[in-house]
Scaffold this active site. Structure first.
Site, PDB file in Angstrom:
ATOM      1  N   CYS A  71     -81.735 136.624  11.456  1.00  0.00           N
ATOM      2  CA  CYS A  71     -81.370 135.217  11.632  1.00  0.00           C
ATOM      3  C   CYS A  71     -80.917 134.945  13.071  1.00  0.00           C
ATOM      4  CB  CYS A  71     -80.255 134.853  10.653  1.00  0.00           C
ATOM      5  SG  CYS A  71     -79.836 133.103  10.705  1.00  0.00           S
ATOM      6  N   CYS A  75     -73.252 134.089  13.132  1.00  0.00           N
ATOM      7  CA  CYS A  75     -72.108 134.077  12.212  1.00  0.00           C
ATOM      8  C   CYS A  75     -71.482 135.484  12.176  1.00  0.00           C
ATOM      9  CB  CYS A  75     -72.561 133.643  10.829  1.00  0.00           C
ATOM     10  SG  CYS A  75     -73.537 132.103  10.902  1.00  0.00           S
ATOM     11  N   CYS A  78     -71.764 137.939   9.095  1.00  0.00           N
ATOM     12  CA  CYS A  78     -73.018 138.049   8.341  1.00  0.00           C
ATOM     13  C   CYS A  78     -73.861 139.275   8.685  1.00  0.00           C
ATOM     14  CB  CYS A  78     -73.845 136.782   8.562  1.00  0.00           C
ATOM     15  SG  CYS A  78     -75.271 136.711   7.456  1.00  0.00           S
ATOM     16  N   CYS A 115     -80.085 131.188  -7.647  1.00  0.00           N
ATOM     17  CA  CYS A 115     -79.819 130.738  -6.273  1.00  0.00           C
ATOM     18  C   CYS A 115     -80.628 131.584  -5.301  1.00  0.00           C
ATOM     19  CB  CYS A 115     -78.345 130.906  -5.934  1.00  0.00           C
ATOM     20  SG  CYS A 115     -77.252 130.101  -7.094  1.00  0.00           S
ATOM     21  N   CYS A 146     -81.013 126.604  -7.221  1.00  0.00           N
ATOM     22  CA  CYS A 146     -80.167 126.394  -6.042  1.00  0.00           C
ATOM     23  C   CYS A 146     -80.858 127.071  -4.866  1.00  0.00           C
ATOM     24  CB  CYS A 146     -78.778 126.989  -6.264  1.00  0.00           C
ATOM     25  SG  CYS A 146     -77.695 126.793  -4.824  1.00  0.00           S
ATOM     26  N   CYS A 206     -73.354 122.608  -3.348  1.00  0.00           N
ATOM     27  CA  CYS A 206     -72.527 123.788  -3.511  1.00  0.00           C
ATOM     28  C   CYS A 206     -71.981 124.073  -2.116  1.00  0.00           C
ATOM     29  CB  CYS A 206     -73.395 124.940  -4.014  1.00  0.00           C
ATOM     30  SG  CYS A 206     -72.526 126.512  -4.047  1.00  0.00           S
ATOM     31  N   ARG A 278     -66.094 128.651  -7.787  1.00  0.00           N
ATOM     32  CA  ARG A 278     -66.723 129.966  -8.019  1.00  0.00           C
ATOM     33  C   ARG A 278     -65.989 131.093  -7.293  1.00  0.00           C
ATOM     34  NH1 ARG A 278     -72.230 129.471  -6.434  1.00  0.00           N
ATOM     35  NH2 ARG A 278     -72.518 128.500  -8.450  1.00  0.00           N
TER      36      ARG A 278
END
Ligand code: SAM
Ligand code: DTB
Ligand code: SF4
Length: 346
Positions: A71, A75, A78, A115, A146, A206, A278
């Site tokens: 990616c 972040c 991550c 998801c 999702c 979400c 969640r």
């Protein structure tokens, strides 16, 4: 075990939370909730929880990483960022067949929602066709869908809605002030814009975040402030406890007091009484007793299955035993009419 209840949203519709659903919280009020004596906080959260939900039922989703690694975003938490030197191998976008095989397994294991996550800054034009096919195929299996694909334009959000997408996951992750310590390749405002596009398209949101990244309690409160003061509360609010990934800048972050996870969940429950809260990443390392406290604090949703996107999750056998010990039943997929009642109540 409890009797099967009437739909959760019926209950939410007839019993609005004390004081109604608010969107005008202040940081001081939220810090005040965080600072309550633990028993008072949990009592208040459990009271709100019972006004809107059957406290003995939890919603279960299963995750699949449909495009792993590489990616462009930085972040700090991550495993999938190309900026982080993690051991993860990059993978291509999965095929429809691979996605449907995983979705069938998730359904057999008791999940009501599937998801799908991609390690992208934003959804590209070239991938949209495949994504639309994934949504249609998974929906055909009788699962809620999702997606979490990074940033979306208003047009892309509308295209996903037209394909039948139920939820879009896009976390604010922390407070606006702390965000630049964690990510520099996009901003907090970009996250909020995508959430707005998703809400405007009529897709359920979400959105939650991660705690335990070295932030202060005021940042955890600030994250919940952002979410609770959105024009519509996210229907689902994942609270992730940082999974420290070797090779990421946050790998050696000092562990958070586990009771702070319980407090964060309780405050989220009080601020967003009609949302599913969640208990997300971090269950693999959490004791049964800590998870039980999180459910008492108002968490009523989990990820099932032994993997999240790239990291481990709770062992399915251990989950089955835990839910049985706690008398918790898994919810089936939500019927369409009940969802409409929820939005009318907001
Ligand atoms: N690229 C998309 C995005 O950023 O929205 C989707 C995938 S991203 C991995 C989804 C969420 O997973 C992040 O927003 C973050 O809250 C959570 N997450 C990622 N790595 C994590 C970790 N190591 N520990 C806890 N939560 C994590
Ligand atoms: C969310 O808030 N948590 C999930 C889901 N949304 C996409 C992802 C957790 C990821 C944990 C780290 C990993 O598996 O790489
Ligand atoms: Fe990971 Fe999503 Fe950030 Fe990419 S945008 S590095 S997948 S959290």
């Amino acid at each position: 075990m409890t009797e099967p209840s009437q739909t959760v949203r019926d209950t939410a519709d007839t019993a609005p939370p004390a004081g109604g659903t608010r969107h005008d919280w202040t940081l001081d009020e939220i810090l005040g909730l965080f600072g309550l004596p633990f028993n008072d906080l949990l009592f208040r959260a459990q009271t709100e929880h019972r006004r809107a939900f059957d406290p003995n039922r939890i919603q279960a989703s299963t995750l699949l990483s449909i495009k792993t690694g590489g990616c462009s975003e930085d972040c700090g938490y991550c495993a999938q960022s190309a900026h982080n030197e993690t051991e993860l191998e990059r993978e291509r976008l999965l095929s429809l067949k691979e996605v449907l095989t995983a979705a069938r397994r998730a359904k057999d294991e008791g999940a009501s929602r599937f998801c799908m996550g991609a390690a992208w800054r934003s959804l590209g034009k070239a991938q949209t066709h495949d994504i639309v096919e994934f949504v249609k195929g998974v929906k055909n299996l009788g699962l809620e869908t999702c997606m979490t694909l990074g940033m979306l334009s208003p047009e892309q959000a509308r295209a996903l809605k037209a394909a039948g997408l139920d939820y879009y996951n896009h976390n604010v992750d922390t407070s606006e002030g702390f965000y630049p310590n964690i990510v520099t390749t996009h901003g907090y405002r970009d996250r909020l814009e995508t959430i707005r596009h998703v809400q405007d398209a009529g897709i359920k949101v979400c959105s939650g975040g991660i705690i335990g990244m070295g932030e202060e309690r005021a940042d955890r409160a600030g994250m919940l402030l952002t979410l609770a003061n959105l024009p519509r509360h996210p229907e689902s609010v994942p609270i992730n406890l940082l999974i420290p990934i070797p090779g990421t800048p946050l790998a050696d972050t000092e562990a958070l007091d586990p009771l702070e996870l319980v407090r964060t969940i309780a405050v989220a429950r009080i601020l967003m009484p009609g949302s599913y809260i969640r208990l997300s990443a971090g269950r693999e390392a959490a004791s049964d007793e800590l998870q039980a406290l999180c459910f008492l604090a108002g968490a009523n949703s989990v990820f099932l299955g032994d993997r999240l996107l790239t990291a481990g999750n709770a062992d399915p056998g251990a989950d089955e035993r835990l839910f049985a010990r706690l008398g918790l039943d898994l919810m089936p997929a939500e019927p369409a009419e009940a969802e409409a009642a929820h939005h009318a109540a907001e």
